[in-house]
Scaffold this motif. Structure first.
Motif: not given
Length: 306
Positions: A15-18, A27-34, A44-49
């Protein structure tokens, strides 16, 4: 003065931990992208963007940059390689790509380096200039802070702290060598040792389960945990003898097992490290848990671009 914000993205194998972080490390706002169904480098790059856009939308004020913690070797924002669980990412100028698509300042480094920096700025290593950080999980990673700066060796190729040799010609390691610290002291090694004692395979066994059984005085769990403490102390004593840090910070889920975990390692390190080198060293548990990477990424943005 107006509050400013940084975006931290911790890229893991699954996952991406953002997160959006303010200068106080909140941490004001956070979420995970699997990342389970991601098949290409481009995805992966598209998800980071997409993660960066999502954070920018939630920012109450200026975002001064994005920090990305990436597995493997990273030199001057270029991912050289070693991100084994991700497709591609060989000699890729990821920093330039992300800066181009977001118009933000970007800093990218190895994920364990970012975690170590997080512990320095917001965690257990506050007010230190010289720190050895290690994270113990399936493998062992780490970061070095020397004179208040992250140290990665020439072209950031070094500080593979899990891969010092603690047993000549020993157990085969995932890196291709043998006898590495990781091959003996990681949670994966602990699980394998426990399974071997029970004559079963390792499936379904977790580090937490072994720790629980250790605390319940199960003989086999005590045996493998004692071995784990010995191996951990062997590796850490070597780092202390070389770097004589103010603190050795131990992270990873197993470091949160309880005070006994650090105490057992500390006792052994004091027995085997050279008295002069260990004189001013404290061995402590990491504070930031699974947010260390994300917070470290944001902290690097503030350190570099504020």
């Amino acid at each position: 003065m107006a509050q400013s914000y940084a975006i931290g993205i911790d890229v893991g194998g699954s996952s991406l931990k953002c997160g959006l972080v303010n200068e106080m490390g909140e941490v004001i706002y956070s979420f995970l992208f699997p990342l389970n169904n991601v098949l290409t480098e481009g995805e992966v790059i598209a998800l980071i963007n997409a993660a960066i856009r999502k954070c920018v939308e939630h920012a109450p004020a200026q975002v001064i940059g994005v920090g990305i913690g990436f597995p493997g070797i990273v030199d001057q924002n270029v991912v050289i390689g070693g991100a084994d669980n991700l497709p591609g990412f060989e000699n890729l100028d990821l920093g330039r790509i992300i800066a181009g698509s977001t118009s933000l300042n970007v800093v990218i480094d190895n994920d364990a380096n970012m975690m170590g920096w997080g512990e320095l700025i917001y965690g257990s290593a506050g007010n230190c200039t010289d720190v050895v950080f290690i994270t113990v999980g399936t493998g062992i990673g780490g970061g070095l802070i020397i004179n208040g700066k992250l140290y990665g060796g020439y072209k950031n190729r070094g500080t593979e702290l899990g891969h010092i040799t603690i047993q000549h010609g020993g157990t085969r390691c995932s890196c291709g060598s043998s006898g590495c610290f990781e091959a003996y002291a990681s949670v994966a090694a602990l699980i394998n040792d426990y399974a071997e004692l029970h004559g079963t395979d390792a499936e379904g066994i977790t580090g937490k389960m072994i720790v629980d059984k250790y605390r319940a005085n199960e003989v086999q769990a005590i045996e493998v945990m004692e071995k784990h403490f010995d191996y951990m102390a062997t590796g850490i004593a070597s780092f202390v003898n070389v770097f004589s840090p103010q603190k050795v910070v131990i992270g990873g889920g197993i470091s949160e097992s309880g005070d006994f975990y650090i105490e057992e390692i500390k006792r052994r390190v004091l027995e085997i490290a050279m008295p002069g080198t260990v004189q001013y060293t404290r061995i402590v548990a990491a504070k930031l848990g699974n947010q260390a990477g994300l917070l470290g990424c944001a902290a690097r943005v503030f350190s570099k671009f504020k």
